[in-house]
Design an enzyme around this catalytic site. Structure first.
Site, PDB file in Angstrom:
ATOM      1  N   ASP A  96       0.855  -1.177   0.000  1.00 20.94           N
ATOM      2  CA  ASP A  96       0.000   0.000   0.000  1.00 20.94           C
ATOM      3  C   ASP A  96       0.901   1.240   0.000  1.00 20.94           C
ATOM      4  O   ASP A  96       1.651   1.466   0.947  1.00 20.94           O
ATOM      5  CB  ASP A  96      -0.843  -0.047   1.281  1.00 20.94           C
ATOM      6  CG  ASP A  96      -2.139   0.680   1.173  1.00 20.94           C
ATOM      7  OD1 ASP A  96      -2.164   1.711   0.493  1.00 20.94           O
ATOM      8  OD2 ASP A  96      -3.121   0.223   1.789  1.00 20.94           O
ATOM      9  N   ASP A 203      -2.889   4.668  -2.348  1.00 26.58           N
ATOM     10  CA  ASP A 203      -3.827   5.344  -1.455  1.00 26.58           C
ATOM     11  C   ASP A 203      -4.282   6.686  -2.042  1.00 26.58           C
ATOM     12  O   ASP A 203      -3.439   7.463  -2.521  1.00 26.58           O
ATOM     13  CB  ASP A 203      -3.094   5.580  -0.121  1.00 26.58           C
ATOM     14  CG  ASP A 203      -4.005   6.098   0.964  1.00 26.58           C
ATOM     15  OD1 ASP A 203      -4.951   5.392   1.318  1.00 26.58           O
ATOM     16  OD2 ASP A 203      -3.756   7.218   1.472  1.00 26.58           O
ATOM     17  N   GLU A 253      -6.869   3.743  -5.247  1.00 26.26           N
ATOM     18  CA  GLU A 253      -8.030   4.154  -4.452  1.00 26.26           C
ATOM     19  C   GLU A 253      -8.451   5.529  -4.955  1.00 26.26           C
ATOM     20  O   GLU A 253      -7.680   6.485  -4.858  1.00 26.26           O
ATOM     21  CB  GLU A 253      -7.682   4.219  -2.972  1.00 26.26           C
ATOM     22  CG  GLU A 253      -8.915   4.476  -2.130  1.00 26.26           C
ATOM     23  CD  GLU A 253      -8.627   5.019  -0.747  1.00 26.26           C
ATOM     24  OE1 GLU A 253      -9.435   4.794   0.150  1.00 26.26           O
ATOM     25  OE2 GLU A 253      -7.594   5.700  -0.562  1.00 26.26           O
ATOM     26  N   HIS A 327     -10.736  -1.640   5.403  1.00 28.41           N
ATOM     27  CA  HIS A 327     -10.451  -1.143   6.749  1.00 28.41           C
ATOM     28  C   HIS A 327     -11.075   0.230   7.006  1.00 28.41           C
ATOM     29  O   HIS A 327     -10.937   0.762   8.098  1.00 28.41           O
ATOM     30  CB  HIS A 327      -8.932  -1.061   6.920  1.00 28.41           C
ATOM     31  CG  HIS A 327      -8.320  -0.100   5.958  1.00 28.41           C
ATOM     32  ND1 HIS A 327      -8.252  -0.352   4.600  1.00 28.41           N
ATOM     33  CD2 HIS A 327      -7.810   1.138   6.130  1.00 28.41           C
ATOM     34  CE1 HIS A 327      -7.715   0.682   3.988  1.00 28.41           C
ATOM     35  NE2 HIS A 327      -7.436   1.596   4.890  1.00 28.41           N
ATOM     36  N   ASP A 328     -11.732   0.814   6.009  1.00 27.99           N
ATOM     37  CA  ASP A 328     -12.393   2.113   6.192  1.00 27.99           C
ATOM     38  C   ASP A 328     -13.908   1.980   6.230  1.00 27.99           C
ATOM     39  O   ASP A 328     -14.612   2.986   6.331  1.00 27.99           O
ATOM     40  CB  ASP A 328     -12.051   3.063   5.021  1.00 27.99           C
ATOM     41  CG  ASP A 328     -10.585   3.433   4.979  1.00 27.99           C
ATOM     42  OD1 ASP A 328      -9.948   3.475   6.044  1.00 27.99           O
ATOM     43  OD2 ASP A 328     -10.078   3.688   3.871  1.00 27.99           O
TER      44      ASP A 328
HETATM   45  C1  NOJ Z   1      -7.474   5.986   2.553  1.00 30.36           C
HETATM   46  C2  NOJ Z   1      -7.091   4.930   3.531  1.00 30.36           C
HETATM   47  O1  NOJ Z   1      -7.726   3.737   3.174  1.00 30.36           O
HETATM   48  C3  NOJ Z   1      -7.508   5.450   4.889  1.00 30.36           C
HETATM   49  O2  NOJ Z   1      -7.434   4.464   5.881  1.00 30.36           O
HETATM   50  C4  NOJ Z   1      -6.657   6.640   5.205  1.00 30.36           C
HETATM   51  O3  NOJ Z   1      -7.106   7.242   6.395  1.00 30.36           O
HETATM   52  C5  NOJ Z   1      -6.727   7.694   4.095  1.00 30.36           C
HETATM   53  N1  NOJ Z   1      -6.656   7.129   2.788  1.00 30.36           N
HETATM   54  C6  NOJ Z   1      -5.588   8.677   4.220  1.00 30.36           C
HETATM   55  O4  NOJ Z   1      -4.375   8.079   3.879  1.00 30.36           O
END
Ligand code: NOJ
Length: 552
Positions: A96, A203, A253, A327-328
Site C-alpha cells: 500500500d 492510497d 483508491e 479497513h475504512d
Molecule cells: C485511505 C485509507 O484507506 C484510509 O485508511 C486513510 O485514512 C486515508 N486514505 C488517508 O491516507
C-alpha cells in the site's frame, strides 16, 4: 499485463490480523503464521495495508519513512521472509503506497520545518487570506475541508505559511507539481518492487493533482476541485513508467471519482493502473451525502450505480475492483445484510453478488467469516482518528452522547478494524494479551475454527466462489447485463461468454420476494451453479442468492 481477470485479492490489515509476539498488535510474522489459511482459501494476492515507520496517527497511513518497517510490525528480514514464504504457497504480495501525503514526522517535512527550501517545496504551502501584517496567519487560504473534519489547512509558524492536509493535520500533502517529489516517490515504489512485491495499491491516488488555482468551493467542501485534478493521468503514467511497474497488478483508491476518469485510469491502452476502487456504492446509506447522517440504504441507487459502473467500464475497456469491505468501511453484513437472524444467508448473498460481477474481487479479512460490526457502546472503545473527530463534531452539533455513539456504531471505520477472529479462545486466537482495539464479542461463535468445521459455512462458500472464478472464463471474461431493473428488492444480472450464460439473482430483503420479469420456473432447464439455500422455490427466500448456468 498481469492476468488480473480471474484473480482474487485478500486484504490484510496487519495491526488486526495476527499478533505473533504477544504485544497486542498484529505483525508480519503473524501474517507468515497464517499463510496456510490464506493458501487454503485460494486467493491469489495479499494486499497488506501500510506497515512502514509511522507515528500511527492514522494507523500507518501517516508514513514517516517509506523505506523502513515499523518495529511494531517486524523487520525487513521478516518482510523478505513473508514474500518468499508466500510465493512458496502461490501467494503474491501487494503493498500500500501512500503517496498523496506523508506524516509530519517524515524527514522531508521536518527539514521543511527547519527552513530547508528544497523540502519546503515538497509540500503545499500558502499565505493566509486577509493578513493584516507580516507574520499574521490571517485566515485559511480556501474553505476546503479535510476528510476527517475541519479545515484542510493548518497554520505553521515555523513555515510562516499554511500547509494543506486533505486528511489529518499530521498528514501534510505532497506537492506533485514538483518533479523532484515525483522522482522520489517513483524511487520508493521501485525499491519495493525490487524486494519482490508483485503489486501495489495506491492510497487516495486521485487526490494528488491539486487545481492550478486555489479557490473556495462555492458548492461543497472542496473535494470536487481536487479529485481527478489536472495532470492526474500524466502523473500516473509517469509514476508507472519511472517505477517500472507497467503490467504489474495495481489498484488505485479513487476518492469521489467518476466513471470517465476510472476508464482512463484502468484502460490497458493508457498504461496507468490495472483497476480502480470507487466508492459511490458505499454511500447509498449516507443521508444527503453525509457519512455521519444515518439512512436506510437506497436500493434503487445501489442498483443504478452497479449497472452504470459495470456496463460503463465494460464498454470502454475499463476494469473495476469489486469490494464491499475494507479497513475504512463498516462490515457489509451489518450494513446491507442482517447480522443476526440471516447472518449466514445474507453474508453469502452479498459475497456472490459482488464476486460474480465483471472485475477483480477483494476480500477483506474476516469478511469470509461474516464478521460483523464491532458493537462498541463506549467512546473509550474507539481508536480511529476519524471516528474520534466525528464524535466531537457530532456533540458540538448538539447530538447527545447516545445519539453520537449510535452513529459511530453504524459508521465508524473501527467496525472493520477489530481483531481477526481465529478461534473462540481468549482474545479470539488473535493475541495472548489484550488487543490494541477491543474484540467484537461474538468471536466465541464467529471464528475461523468454527467455520472450518462446517461445510456450509460462509468460509466454505467463499472458497467455492474463488474456485469458480479461477475455473470459469465466463466469470472472468464474460459480458454483463443487468436485469430486473425495476425490481426494488433484487439485484440481478446476466453474464455471457461464448455461448454460455450465467444468471445471478440476489434478494436483498429479509422476506421472500418474487421476480418481476421472470419466474424461477424459467430456469428449470438451467443448472444451479451455487446458492445459499437448498433447492429452489417459487420465490426468492430471505437474502437468497441463486446462480444459474446454461449453454445456449
Ligand atoms: C485511505 C485509507 O484507506 C484510509 O485508511 C486513510 O485514512 C486515508 N486514505 C488517508 O491516507
Amino acid at each position: 499485463m498481469a492476468d488480473i481477470k480471474n484473480k482474487i485479492v485478500y486484504q490484510i490489515y496487519p495491526k488486526s490480523f495476527k499478533d505473533s509476539n504477544g504485544d497486542g498488535i498484529g505483525d508480519l510474522r503473524g501474517v507468515i503464521e497464517k499463510l496456510d489459511y490464506l493458501a487454503d482459501l485460494g486467493v491469489d494476492y495479499l494486499w497488506l495495508t501500510p506497515f512502514f515507520v509511522s507515528p500511527q496517527k492514522d494507523n500507518g497511513y501517516d508514513v514517516a519513512d517509506y523505506l523502513a518497517i515499523d518495529p511494531r510490525f517486524g523487520t525487513m528480514a521478516d518482510f523478505d521472509e513473508l514474500v518468499q514464504a508466500a510465493a512458496a504457497k502461490g501467494l503474491k504480495i501487494m503493498l500500500d503506497m501512500v503517496l498523496c501525503h506523508t506524516s509530519d514526522q517524515h524527514q522531508w517535512f521536518q527539514r521543511a520545518l527547519a527552513g530547508d527550501e528544497k523540502y519546503r517545496q515538497y509540500y503545499i504551502l500558502r499565505d493566509g487570506r486577509h493578513k493584516k501584517s507580516e507574520g499574521d496567519p490571517g485566515e485559511p487560504p480556501t474553505n476546503w475541508q479535510c476528510a476527517f473534519g475541519g479545515s484542510a489547512w493548518q497554520w505553521e509558524p515555523r513555515l510562516g505559511k499554511w500547509y494543506l492536509h486533505l486528511h489529518d493535520v499530521s498528514q501534510p500533502d505532497l506537492d506533485w507539481t514538483n518533479p523532484q517529489v515525483r522522482e522520489e516517490l517513483a524511487k520508493v515504489v521501485r525499491f519495493w518492487k525490487e524486494r519482490g512485491v508483485a503489486g501495489f495499491r495506491f492510497d487516495v491516488i486521485n487526490l494528488i493533482a491539486k487545481p492550478e488555482i486555489f479557490a473556495d468551493d462555492t458548492k461543497g467542501l472542496g473535494r470536487r476541485l481536487f479529485a481527478d485534478g489536472p495532470h492526474i493521468h500524466e502523473y500516473l503514467r509517469e509514476l508507472v513508467q519511472k517505477a517500472g511497474i507497467d503490467g504489474m497488478m495495481t489498484v488505485g483508491e479513487m476518492a469521489s471519482t467518476d466513471l470517465p476518469n476510472c476508464v482512463l485510469y484502468t484502460r490497458p491502452a493508457d498504461h496507468e493502473l490495472s483497476m480502480a476502487f470507487s466508492f459511490h456504492h458505499l454511500k447509498v446509506d449516507y443521508k444527503d451525502g453525509d457519512k455521519w447522517s444515518l439512512m436506510e440504504p437506497d436500493m434503487a441507487e445501489l442498483k443504478r450505480l452497479f449497472a452504470d459502473w459495470q456496463t460503463g467500464m465494460a464498454k470502454a475497456d475499463g476494469w473495476n475492483a469489486l469490494f464491499w469491505c475494507n479497513h475504512d468501511q463498516p462490515r457489509i453484513v451489518s450494513r446491507l445484510g442482517d447480522d443476526k437472524k440471516y447472518r449466514v444467508e445474507s453474508a453469502k448473498m452479498l459475497a456472490a453478488c459482488i464476486h460474480l460481477m465483471r472485475g477483480t474481487p477483494y476480500i477483506y479479512q474476516g469478511e469470509e467469516l461474516g464478521m460483523t460490526n464491532a458493537g462498541y457502546t463506549s467512546i473509550e472503545d474507539y481508536r480511529d482518528v476519524e471516528s474520534l473527530n466525528a464524535y466531537r463534531i457530532l456533540l458540538e452539533q448538539g447530538k447527545t452522547e447516545d445519539e453520537a455513539l449510535k452513529i459511530l456504531a453504524a459508521r465508524s471505520r473501527d467496525n472493520g478494524r477489530t481483531p481477526m477472529q481465529w478461534s473462540n479462545q481468549k482474545y479470539a486466537g488473535f493475541s495472548t494479551v489484550e488487543p490494541w482495539i477491543p474484540l467484537t464479542k461474538n468471536y466465541t461463535a464467529i471464528n475461523v475454527e468454527a467455520a472450518q468445521k462446517n461445510e456450509n459455512s460462509i468460509l466454505a462458500f467463499y472458497k467455492t466462489l474463488i474456485k469458480l472464478r479461477h475455473e470459469m472464463p465466463i466469470i472472468a471474461e464474460g459480458d454483463i447485463r443487468f436485469i430486473e431493473e425495476d425490481n426494488p428488492h433484487v439485484i440481478a444480472y446476466e453474464r455471457a461468454w461464448q455461448g454460455e450464460r450465467l444468471t445471478v439473482l440476489c434478494n436483498f430483503r429479509p422476506t421472500s420476494v418474487k421476480l418481476c420479469h421472470a419466474t424461477l420456473q424459467d430456469f428449470a432447464g438451467s443448472q444451479k451453479l451455487i446458492g445459499n439455500y437448498p433447492g429452489r422455490e417459487e420465490r426468492l427466500r430471505p437474502y437468497e442468492v441463486l446462480v444459474f448456468y446454461s449453454r445456449t
